[in-house]
Design a protein around this motif. Structure first.
Motif, PDB file in Angstrom:
ATOM      1  N   LYS A 168       0.997  -3.292   6.486  1.00  0.00           N
ATOM      2  CA  LYS A 168       2.107  -3.407   5.540  1.00  0.00           C
ATOM      3  C   LYS A 168       2.159  -4.814   4.942  1.00  0.00           C
ATOM      4  O   LYS A 168       2.347  -4.967   3.726  1.00  0.00           O
ATOM      5  CB  LYS A 168       3.418  -3.072   6.262  1.00  0.00           C
ATOM      6  CG  LYS A 168       4.644  -3.160   5.419  1.00  0.00           C
ATOM      7  CD  LYS A 168       4.715  -2.062   4.431  1.00  0.00           C
ATOM      8  CE  LYS A 168       6.050  -2.097   3.704  1.00  0.00           C
ATOM      9  NZ  LYS A 168       6.061  -1.285   2.521  1.00  0.00           N
ATOM     10  N   GLN A 172       1.650  -5.679   1.064  1.00  0.00           N
ATOM     11  CA  GLN A 172       2.782  -6.310   0.378  1.00  0.00           C
ATOM     12  C   GLN A 172       2.318  -7.575  -0.340  1.00  0.00           C
ATOM     13  O   GLN A 172       2.741  -7.854  -1.456  1.00  0.00           O
ATOM     14  CB  GLN A 172       3.881  -6.635   1.395  1.00  0.00           C
ATOM     15  CG  GLN A 172       5.230  -6.822   0.779  1.00  0.00           C
ATOM     16  CD  GLN A 172       5.749  -5.543   0.145  1.00  0.00           C
ATOM     17  OE1 GLN A 172       5.454  -4.443   0.577  1.00  0.00           O
ATOM     18  NE2 GLN A 172       6.513  -5.689  -0.900  1.00  0.00           N
ATOM     19  N   SER A 176       2.608  -8.131  -4.418  1.00  0.00           N
ATOM     20  CA  SER A 176       3.366  -9.252  -4.992  1.00  0.00           C
ATOM     21  C   SER A 176       2.478 -10.140  -5.848  1.00  0.00           C
ATOM     22  O   SER A 176       2.936 -10.751  -6.799  1.00  0.00           O
ATOM     23  CB  SER A 176       4.018 -10.072  -3.883  1.00  0.00           C
ATOM     24  OG  SER A 176       3.029 -10.735  -3.126  1.00  0.00           O
TER      25      SER A 176
END
Length: 186
Positions: A168, A172, A176
């Motif tokens: 995760k 992530q 981003s």
């Protein structure tokens, strides 16, 4: 996991039949399946496979390429589903260059095979590197949790957390870092 979606546009200065043939050759070279919607709208796609999680080339993941031809432009809407482990956002540069090579092939008949081969090689290395990062973090996290709780029943939960959290976090990070520009004019 969030799907990767981008729209690419570039000028078309050739007749539609020749352009369509070149686009079809380009995607069929990479084993995309073809479906014609109408004369100037068509789709290339890769279907989901249970082995998708183990495919290191992001272009082999489930994806769809919608192409619309007009007299002076080509619009491509690309959606990549990912491989359930690594987000396709990590390969934003690969996808941009892949469609840029398509544009160069269509407009100037520049051979795309070697450029794309190099792109795919780098992408495969990136996939392997990301798997290594995730597995190292997973091992470290599991070791830390195991040292706190020992051989208790909570270790099943700890193992799940150790498996999912690094994955995760890496995904992530790539989401981003992704270029938020949705339409790219090549």
């Amino acid at each position: 996991m969030e799907h990767y979606k981008k729209t690419f546009r570039f000028k078309n200065e050739h007749n539609l039949a020749n352009t369509k043939l070149k686009i079809k050759n380009y995607f069929e070279f990479y084993n995309f399946q073809y479906e014609e919607q109408d004369e100037n709208n068509f789709i290339f796609f890769k279907k989901f496979s249970f082995l998708s999680g183990w495919k290191f080339n992001p272009l082999h993941w489930e994806s769809q390429v919608n192409i619309q031809l007009t007299e002076n432009a080509i619009t491509i809407k690309y959606v990549n589903e990912g491989n359930a482990h690594i987000t396709p956002f990590a390969f934003n540069e690969l996808f941009i260059r892949f469609f840029s090579n398509l544009q160069r092939y269509v407009s100037k008949s520049i051979d795309f095979k070697e450029n794309n081969r190099i792109l795919f090689k780098k992408a495969k290395q990136k996939v392997v590197f990301q798997f290594l990062i995730v597995f190292v973090f997973m091992g470290l996290l599991y070791t830390v949790i195991h040292s706190f709780f020992g051989q208790s029943k909570i270790m099943y939960l700890a193992f799940m957390i150790a498996c999912l959290l690094p994955l995760k976090l890496v995904n992530q990070y790539w989401q981003s870092k992704n270029d938020t520009k949705l339409i790219i004019n090549l």
